[in-house]
Motif scaffolding. Structure first.
Motif, PDB file in Angstrom:
ATOM      1  N   TYR A  74     -15.077  40.774  46.617  1.00 25.89           N
ATOM      2  CA  TYR A  74     -14.619  40.363  45.290  1.00 25.89           C
ATOM      3  C   TYR A  74     -13.316  41.054  44.941  1.00 25.89           C
ATOM      4  N   ASN A  75     -12.352  40.261  44.561  1.00 27.92           N
ATOM      5  CA  ASN A  75     -11.100  40.793  44.065  1.00 27.92           C
ATOM      6  C   ASN A  75     -11.309  41.153  42.588  1.00 27.92           C
ATOM      7  N   VAL A  76     -11.603  42.415  42.346  1.00 27.40           N
ATOM      8  CA  VAL A  76     -12.012  42.834  40.994  1.00 27.40           C
ATOM      9  C   VAL A  76     -10.900  42.590  39.972  1.00 27.40           C
ATOM     10  N   ALA A  77      -9.651  42.750  40.418  1.00 32.53           N
ATOM     11  CA  ALA A  77      -8.523  42.563  39.506  1.00 32.53           C
ATOM     12  C   ALA A  77      -8.492  41.143  38.938  1.00 32.53           C
ATOM     13  N   GLU A  78      -9.003  40.191  39.708  1.00 27.32           N
ATOM     14  CA  GLU A  78      -8.950  38.796  39.257  1.00 27.32           C
ATOM     15  C   GLU A  78     -10.256  38.299  38.645  1.00 27.32           C
ATOM     16  N   LEU A  79     -11.281  39.121  38.682  1.00 29.14           N
ATOM     17  CA  LEU A  79     -12.553  38.693  38.096  1.00 29.14           C
ATOM     18  C   LEU A  79     -12.458  38.698  36.569  1.00 29.14           C
ATOM     19  N   PRO A  80     -13.094  37.719  35.909  1.00 27.82           N
ATOM     20  CA  PRO A  80     -13.164  37.762  34.441  1.00 27.82           C
ATOM     21  C   PRO A  80     -13.909  39.017  33.989  1.00 27.82           C
ATOM     22  N   GLN A  81     -13.595  39.481  32.791  1.00 31.30           N
ATOM     23  CA  GLN A  81     -14.225  40.681  32.236  1.00 31.30           C
ATOM     24  C   GLN A  81     -15.749  40.645  32.347  1.00 31.30           C
ATOM     25  N   ILE A  82     -16.338  39.491  32.075  1.00 29.54           N
ATOM     26  CA  ILE A  82     -17.812  39.421  32.067  1.00 29.54           C
ATOM     27  C   ILE A  82     -18.393  39.640  33.468  1.00 29.54           C
ATOM     28  N   ASP A  83     -17.685  39.166  34.478  1.00 25.85           N
ATOM     29  CA  ASP A  83     -18.162  39.374  35.844  1.00 25.85           C
ATOM     30  C   ASP A  83     -18.049  40.839  36.259  1.00 25.85           C
ATOM     31  N   ARG A 132     -17.611  52.070  36.374  1.00 28.49           N
ATOM     32  CA  ARG A 132     -16.875  51.702  35.177  1.00 28.49           C
ATOM     33  C   ARG A 132     -15.369  51.860  35.413  1.00 28.49           C
ATOM     34  N   GLU A 133     -15.030  52.891  36.179  1.00 28.90           N
ATOM     35  CA  GLU A 133     -13.620  53.141  36.477  1.00 28.90           C
ATOM     36  C   GLU A 133     -12.988  51.951  37.207  1.00 28.90           C
ATOM     37  N   LEU A 134     -13.691  51.425  38.212  1.00 26.73           N
ATOM     38  CA  LEU A 134     -13.150  50.284  38.958  1.00 26.73           C
ATOM     39  C   LEU A 134     -13.068  49.057  38.054  1.00 26.73           C
ATOM     40  N   CYS A 135     -14.042  48.913  37.183  1.00 26.04           N
ATOM     41  CA  CYS A 135     -14.086  47.783  36.251  1.00 26.04           C
ATOM     42  C   CYS A 135     -12.871  47.782  35.324  1.00 26.04           C
ATOM     43  N   GLU A 136     -12.546  48.947  34.774  1.00 25.24           N
ATOM     44  CA  GLU A 136     -11.519  49.004  33.728  1.00 25.24           C
ATOM     45  C   GLU A 136     -10.113  49.316  34.237  1.00 25.24           C
ATOM     46  N   ALA A 137      -9.968  49.723  35.513  1.00 22.75           N
ATOM     47  CA  ALA A 137      -8.658  50.127  36.026  1.00 22.75           C
ATOM     48  C   ALA A 137      -7.674  48.960  36.027  1.00 22.75           C
ATOM     49  N   GLN A 138      -6.429  49.256  36.322  1.00 23.08           N
ATOM     50  CA  GLN A 138      -5.401  48.225  36.427  1.00 23.08           C
ATOM     51  C   GLN A 138      -4.969  48.082  37.889  1.00 23.08           C
ATOM     52  N   GLN A 160     -18.151  43.358  34.172  1.00 22.04           N
ATOM     53  CA  GLN A 160     -19.206  44.028  33.410  1.00 22.04           C
ATOM     54  C   GLN A 160     -20.560  43.831  34.088  1.00 22.04           C
ATOM     55  N   PHE A 161     -20.753  42.632  34.600  1.00 23.52           N
ATOM     56  CA  PHE A 161     -21.983  42.285  35.304  1.00 23.52           C
ATOM     57  C   PHE A 161     -22.200  43.206  36.526  1.00 23.52           C
ATOM     58  N   LEU A 162     -21.139  43.430  37.281  1.00 21.40           N
ATOM     59  CA  LEU A 162     -21.249  44.290  38.463  1.00 21.40           C
ATOM     60  C   LEU A 162     -21.499  45.747  38.072  1.00 21.40           C
ATOM     61  N   VAL A 163     -20.955  46.150  36.917  1.00 22.17           N
ATOM     62  CA  VAL A 163     -21.222  47.506  36.421  1.00 22.17           C
ATOM     63  C   VAL A 163     -22.696  47.649  36.039  1.00 22.17           C
ATOM     64  N   GLU A 164     -23.202  46.649  35.323  1.00 19.15           N
ATOM     65  CA  GLU A 164     -24.612  46.689  34.914  1.00 19.15           C
ATOM     66  C   GLU A 164     -25.530  46.791  36.123  1.00 19.15           C
ATOM     67  N   ARG A 165     -25.144  46.169  37.212  1.00 13.95           N
ATOM     68  CA  ARG A 165     -25.949  46.221  38.438  1.00 13.95           C
ATOM     69  C   ARG A 165     -25.696  47.484  39.239  1.00 13.95           C
ATOM     70  N   GLN A 166     -24.775  48.325  38.732  1.00  9.32           N
ATOM     71  CA  GLN A 166     -24.388  49.564  39.409  1.00  9.32           C
ATOM     72  C   GLN A 166     -23.745  49.317  40.769  1.00  9.32           C
TER      73      GLN A 166
END
Ligand SMILES: [Zn+2]
Ligand SMILES: [Zn+2]
Lengths: 362, 198
Positions: free
Chosen positions: A75-84, A96-102, A86-92
């Protein structure tokens, strides 16, 4: 390389929540994380955009050439929508750092969700292996093997005296964080938990609650991990965490026994009310859900609730999180709508067992 | 209750359990996100602590003049100065651990109680880390050359980078070996993908 649709992932549970490993009534999961960096690039915060792209490419090629990894999802995290994300964070599965980084960043996942490889997190590479129950030894074997496959293909930053080099000196040496997630509701009720934390801190172990929208740890889940990463072998660090877990399990069991003995009625009442609310609420926040599910989970273990299994509750902990709920419903939802949908979801999965079928759904 | 960072109502109540005693924190949604981001659940130890320890350590027993000189020391590969490191608590590149080793070891002792790695090492022959970190310097110089439109220099640098990148992974210190075709003893780039470990 394949890409599993995240919506499809949402309906499943993931290996670590299977709730079947050793000691799984109290130990939710065992996780080992290794931090690695390429010797040929600056650490992430000093990377240019093109550095980040090049690091991503280097790892993609290396990972893609490992025969055992040909079926990993990317998964290209940079291109994933915010909800996706967040979904991967919830699943651990991602931090969170990878989710929110630039900037360029990505993740590789196996279909069973037992491991993930995060690229361009705080370090160039963060690998993690997550097993259900108390199972650190096999998690170490697995991640060490993953590390070897990559070391054959890329040059990791390694220093003769200081070991694996990391962006933050708190991770240098082994680059390893060993964490065991525990469910400790009785220690919370009996207010023994702080005492446990203090003694763990004295042993050099870190304790964290999983955060929720509440003043206590999310659903009484706590994560215990090693504080230091240098000067001891990986096996020693794992042993240090592994040895303390049975002691904590024992405390938790003693507290549960104490509650049963001293205030069985109160406890039974607490568990039954929790179950009742979860089955009948028309709107419910994720905070309240976590809190109540925690009581129900303990109630099942103590035999106060029949015909319901711990893995079902484990699944509900994850599926009632905001991003999961929206994925499962297939539409974006505002908080108020989510609270209604959450209540419906809980009713469906807790009440339908009465008329048979629902338990075997997944 | 108000958020402890701003004026909004506090809707997130966090119990921080890393210290010796649990600490109650109250934030609005925005500030909670910022806080959680800085303190990712799986990561004990954050950079502000390092900055504190380092600040104290460096000032202790160092004359202002000496400190000013130390602050200006910059890593030859990534350009990170000691001043930047002690303000941010994060290192610039792997070479910083060698370049600032003398200053880092007391900090590392403070964090880990030890300064010698005894765990796992990368298997096989050790890669030439110095040549690898040299790529950091070359890429940085390349960026600057392109910006200044020095295209001849840029093309030279690209060649140098390619030369290092083409070396087999396990090439030890001997630089002349890089120019020769890979020997059978060193793994060829094309072969690494099908090694027999699984
Ligand atoms: Zn605020
Ligand atoms: Zn540097």
């Amino acid at each position: 390389m394949i890409s599993i649709k995240l919506d499809e992932l949402a309906t499943r549970c993931g290996e670590w929540l299977r709730g079947q490993g050793p000691q799984s009534e109290i130990v939710i999961s065992s996780r080992i994380r290794l931090a690695r960096n390429l010797a040929s690039f600056p650490f992430i915060r000093r990377c240019s955009d093109s550095d980040r792209v090049a690091i991503d490419k280097t790892f993609r090629e290396a990972i893609g050439s490992v025969p055992a990894w040909k079926d990993l999802a990317y998964y290209n995290v940079a291109e994933l929508p915010q909800i996706d994300r967040q979904f991967l964070v919830e699943r651990q599965l991602i931090s969170r750092e990878l989710c929110e980084a630039q900037g360029a960043r990505s993740v590789f996942l196996d279909a069973q969700e037992t491991y993930s490889l995060m690229i361009n997190e705080e370090d160039h590479l963060r690998m993690q292996v997550m097993h259900s129950g108390l199972d650190l030894e096999s998690a170490w074997d697995q991640i060490s093997q993953m590390d070897d496959w990559l070391a054959d293909r890329v040059s990791f930053a390694f220093h003769n005296r200081l070991g694996y080099l990391t962006a933050c000196p708190t991770n240098v040496g082994t680059g390893m964080r060993v964490s065991v997630m525990l469910h400790l509701p009785a220690l919370v009720i009996t207010q023994q938990i702080e005492k446990v934390f203090r003694s763990l801190a004295k042993m050099g172990l870190a304790v964290r609650g999983l955060y929720g929208e509440g003043s206590q740890a999310m659903g009484d889940f706590y994560q215990i991990s090693n504080q230091i990463t240098l000067g001891r072998s990986e096996e020693d660090l794992i042993k240090q965490v592994a040895e303390v877990i049975p002691v904590i399990i024992d405390y938790e069991n003693q507290s549960r026994a104490f509650l049963i003995k001293e205030s069985r009625k109160d406890l039974h009442d607490r568990v039954s009310r929790a179950f009742g609310i979860l089955c009948t609420a028309q709107t419910i926040s994720s905070e309240e859900t976590l809190h109540l599910l925690s009581s129900v989970r303990m109630g099942i273990y103590l035999g106060l609730i029949k015909d319901l299994e711990i893995p079902t509750i484990n699944k509900l902990f994850i599926h009632t999180q905001p991003a999961h709920l929206q994925k499962l419903r297939g539409v974006p939802l505002e908080t108020a709508d989510r609270n209604v949908e959450r209540a419906i979801y809980l009713q469906d999965h807790l009440r339908r067992r009465d008329n048979g079928g629902a338990m075997g759904q997944n | 209750m108000k958020c402890q960072q701003c004026e909004k109502p506090a809707t997130f109540h966090i119990t921080e359990l890393t210290g010796s005693a649990p600490q109650e924190l109250h934030f609005c949604e925005g500030c909670a996100k910022t806080y959680l981001l800085q303190n990712d659940g799986s990561e004990p130890g954050d950079s502000s602590e390092i900055v504190k320890v380092l600040g104290g350590q460096v000032k202790l027993g160092k004359a202002a003049e000496e400190l000013a000189k130390l602050d200006q020391r910059a890593c030859p590969k990534c350009g990170m100065t000691f001043y930047e490191f002690r303000n941010q608590g994060r290192l610039g590149c792997p070479h910083d651990y060698s370049f600032f080793e003398r200053e880092l070891v007391p900090l590392i002792m403070n964090i880990h109680g030890e300064a010698k790695h005894v765990g796992k090492r990368p298997r096989g022959e050790a890669p030439d880390i110095d040549a690898q970190t040299e790529l950091i310097r070359l890429r940085k110089e390349l960026d600057e050359a392109v910006k200044k439109e020095k295209y001849e220099r840029a093309s030279q640098l690209r060649d140098e980078i390619r030369l290092i990148q083409q070396r087999p992974l396990a090439a030890a210190g001997d630089k002349s070996a890089a120019d020769l075709p890979p020997q059978s003893s060193a793994p060829n780039e094309g072969e690494t993908g099908s090694s027999a470990e699984d």
